[in-house]
Write a protein that holds these residues in place. Structure first.
Motif, PDB file in Angstrom:
ATOM      1  N   THR A 104     -24.613  42.843  18.756  1.00  0.00           N
ATOM      2  CA  THR A 104     -24.674  43.793  19.869  1.00  0.00           C
ATOM      3  C   THR A 104     -25.733  43.388  20.882  1.00  0.00           C
ATOM      4  OG1 THR A 104     -24.060  45.530  18.308  1.00  0.00           O
ATOM      5  CG2 THR A 104     -24.884  46.238  20.437  1.00  0.00           C
ATOM      6  N   MET A 105     -26.869  42.922  20.403  1.00  0.00           N
ATOM      7  CA  MET A 105     -27.962  42.557  21.312  1.00  0.00           C
ATOM      8  C   MET A 105     -27.712  41.241  22.026  1.00  0.00           C
ATOM      9  SD  MET A 105     -31.872  43.390  20.219  1.00  0.00           S
ATOM     10  CE  MET A 105     -31.635  43.508  18.478  1.00  0.00           C
ATOM     11  N   MET A 106     -27.132  40.281  21.315  1.00  0.00           N
ATOM     12  CA  MET A 106     -26.917  38.969  21.913  1.00  0.00           C
ATOM     13  C   MET A 106     -25.854  39.063  22.999  1.00  0.00           C
ATOM     14  SD  MET A 106     -29.043  37.033  20.489  1.00  0.00           S
ATOM     15  CE  MET A 106     -28.447  35.593  21.345  1.00  0.00           C
ATOM     16  N   GLY A 107     -26.038  38.335  24.058  1.00  0.00           N
ATOM     17  CA  GLY A 107     -25.055  38.370  25.131  1.00  0.00           C
ATOM     18  C   GLY A 107     -25.438  37.415  26.236  1.00  0.00           C
ATOM     19  N   THR A 343     -36.879  42.684  28.326  1.00  0.00           N
ATOM     20  CA  THR A 343     -36.695  44.117  28.079  1.00  0.00           C
ATOM     21  C   THR A 343     -35.230  44.432  27.867  1.00  0.00           C
ATOM     22  OG1 THR A 343     -38.602  44.608  29.505  1.00  0.00           O
ATOM     23  CG2 THR A 343     -37.126  46.425  28.984  1.00  0.00           C
ATOM     24  N   LEU A 344     -34.370  43.802  28.649  1.00  0.00           N
ATOM     25  CA  LEU A 344     -32.930  44.012  28.478  1.00  0.00           C
ATOM     26  C   LEU A 344     -32.372  43.158  27.349  1.00  0.00           C
ATOM     27  CD1 LEU A 344     -31.147  45.979  29.949  1.00  0.00           C
ATOM     28  CD2 LEU A 344     -30.276  44.118  31.340  1.00  0.00           C
ATOM     29  N   ALA A 345     -32.954  41.980  27.142  1.00  0.00           N
ATOM     30  CA  ALA A 345     -32.463  41.093  26.084  1.00  0.00           C
ATOM     31  C   ALA A 345     -32.662  41.718  24.706  1.00  0.00           C
ATOM     32  CB  ALA A 345     -33.175  39.747  26.168  1.00  0.00           C
ATOM     33  N   PHE A 346     -33.728  42.498  24.520  1.00  0.00           N
ATOM     34  CA  PHE A 346     -34.008  43.145  23.237  1.00  0.00           C
ATOM     35  C   PHE A 346     -33.587  44.614  23.233  1.00  0.00           C
ATOM     36  CE2 PHE A 346     -37.271  39.716  22.802  1.00  0.00           C
ATOM     37  CZ  PHE A 346     -36.840  39.220  21.577  1.00  0.00           C
TER      38      PHE A 346
END
Length: 537
Positions: A104-107, A343-346
């Motif tokens: 979910t976090m990876m993108g 902040t958005l990556a995590f």
């Protein structure tokens, strides 16, 4: 399908129906019901979140509906289906839970990590990734524990926005909606910019291959089979379509192709014909079947980075504070640009409770969450550091690392072509899911219905698509978009709300200490400074 982390903001469509035989007593203040009826109320309230608006009318009030499916999303990560849990008992093992959080976090934010490290400096980039991972993990831990700190209320089916509403009232409800929409629309804008980029390079590769055209981009780059380019260095020749063709015959066809296949002037508009109709579908459940593409894309990116690094070698030189022609200092004042991206990556705080509810062993939630964050941080570190370290300096400067590191490889690079194909198809399947989330969240809040009419839906979708097209046309900088939206939505969901709720709950319980107060005020100030710094640097 409905999404449980969106339904926090919306009251149920209909009140729970209690049979007269289940009413114990009636007074002026409230109706008291038996424990059996109360349990049924909680179950139906929970399951009503798992079905689409159209399906709710088909389920009788007195019948317990079977759980359907849950969708969760992380900005710039993915939106996908997870199996729902029944009566509070999840069925996923710890391994599955950890993988779901990682997935979910990876993108697409992983594409900007090397650029962020370049902006911060190699050494400070490593330190910031580790510190931001630890800080966001702690704030996520506070989100997970927030429900249990509310006394005398059954919060087993609550999500974090429910907790925000409990502590902050309507302000918490509206601010949660606002910041959630910022993350959603920001993710959709980034997707449109990237899809335009990938579609342009894919079309260019196919056209040149079919017509046997040998094209050399007018940008500085290395020679040989492992070519790396520096589009940002060609300031006089923006890397939209500027290229030289080496072939015999008439060049009119190629020139016409370049005129109609332009990265910023035409391709962003071509996507409208495909994606705008998909956004208007009532249910996006079909696209959730392609969620595996997100995992495949990330795994392939790791493979691509490894192969490229093995071929290019390591190119590092340590200059702690001075910049040279080919290398950047280890510490740079631009480091907040990386913290905004991270902040958005995590960011998973909006749906972490949903994911952990399905864990078979609830006592392992904190451990599994920590392991997932460790794996995510390790992936970001690996991709970011390998790309930065292997970037060929000299002859190119580290300043050439692009906000999307795939732009540093020419359009005729086979491995990059495959990566762009994977990412393009993945984003084209996730984009309608994100649009559905935005539609449900906004329209149901204002109109009480996620699909009030085709006119309402079309107007909203045109506005969202228009924002994406405008950004792809005038500001195609995904690193900038990610850091602005990340710092904005992260201010609320990552830094402010988890810390404030913890401090308030401790104060009400008479357990608040000065160290705890100072630490959490400091966390809030860090989030505020992170947001302000994005607009100053």
């Amino acid at each position: 399908k409905d999404f449980p982390f969106l339904s926090f903001f919306f009251p149920p469509f209909r009140p729970f129906h209690v049979e007269p035989t289940n009413i114990v007593s009636v007074n002026d203040d409230m109706q008291r019901v038996t424990d059996e009826a109360s349990a049924m109320n909680k179950r139906i309230h929970y399951y009503s979140r798992l079905t689409s608006p159209a399906d709710r009318a088909l389920v009788p009030d007195h019948v317990l509906p079977a759980p359907d499916e849950i969708y969760v999303y992380s900005p710039l990560g993915t939106a996908f289906k997870v199996d729902s849990c029944t009566d509070g008992y999840g069925k996923n093992s710890s391994i599955v839970t950890i993988f779901m959080i990682w997935n979910t976090m990876m993108g697409t934010s992983i594409l900007s990590i090397p650029w962020g490290i370049k902006q911060a400096g190699f050494t400070s980039g490593i330190i910031l990734i580790l510190l931001m991972g630890i800080l966001t993990l702690y704030c996520c831990y506070r989100v997970v524990k927030s429900r249990k700190m509310i006394p005398l209320i059954d919060t087993s089916n609550w999500e974090f926005p429910d907790v925000c509403k409990y502590y902050f009232g309507s302000f918490g409800q509206w601010s949660s909606l606002l910041f959630s929409m910022v993350s959603l629309v920001g993710a959709m804008v980034v997707y449109w910019v990237l899809m335009s980029n990938f579609l342009f390079n894919t079309g260019k590769f196919i056209y040149n291959f079919v017509h046997g055209i040998n094209v050399t981009d007018i940008v500085p780059g290395t020679n040989g089979s492992n070519k790396v380019i520096c589009p940002s260095a060609a300031s006089g020749h923006p890397p939209q379509n500027r290229s030289m063709m080496f072939s015999s015959g008439n060049n009119t066809g190629f020139e016409l192709f370049e005129e109609w296949w332009n990265k910023s002037h035409t391709v962003p508009f071509y996507l409208i014909a495909v994606l705008l109709p998909l956004l208007n579908l009532k249910s996006p459940s079909f696209f959730a079947k392609f969620n595996v593409l997100g995992t495949v894309s990330v795994v392939y990116l790791v493979f691509l980075v490894t192969v490229k690094a093995a071929r290019l070698g390591i190119h590092l030189e340590y200059n702690w504070f001075t910049e040279t022609d080919f290398f950047v200092p280890e510490f740079r004042v631009l480091f907040p640009q990386l913290t905004g991206v991270l902040t958005l990556a995590f960011f998973i705080h909006n749906c972490v409770i949903t994911l952990l509810q399905n864990n078979r062993n609830q006592e392992n939630n904190v451990r599994d969450l920590s392991v997932a964050y460790f794996l995510v941080g390790l992936t970001y570190l690996y991709v970011g550091l390998i790309i930065f370290a292997s970037f060929p300096s000299p002859p190119l400067s580290k300043e050439c690392i692009e906000q999307n590191f795939l732009d540093n490889f020419p359009s005729d690079d086979i491995m990059s072509f495959v990566a762009r194909i994977f990412l393009l198809f993945q984003m084209m399947t996730v984009y309608p899911l994100l649009g559905y989330l935005a539609r449900v969240q906004l329209l149901r809040h204002f109109f009480g219905n996620a699909y009030p009419s085709i006119f309402h839906v079309l107007v909203l979708n045109i506005a969202i698509v228009g924002a994406g097209v405008a950004m792809a046309r005038f500001y195609p900088n995904i690193g900038g978009i990610i850091r602005y939206s990340g710092a904005t939505c992260g201010l609320a969901f990552v830094f402010v709300y988890p810390s404030l709720i913890y401090v308030i709950s401790l104060h009400r319980a008479g357990q608040l200490t000065w160290p705890a107060l100072i630490i959490h005020i400091f966390i809030i100030l860090l989030g505020l400074a992170n947001l302000i710094a994005q607009f100053l640097l």
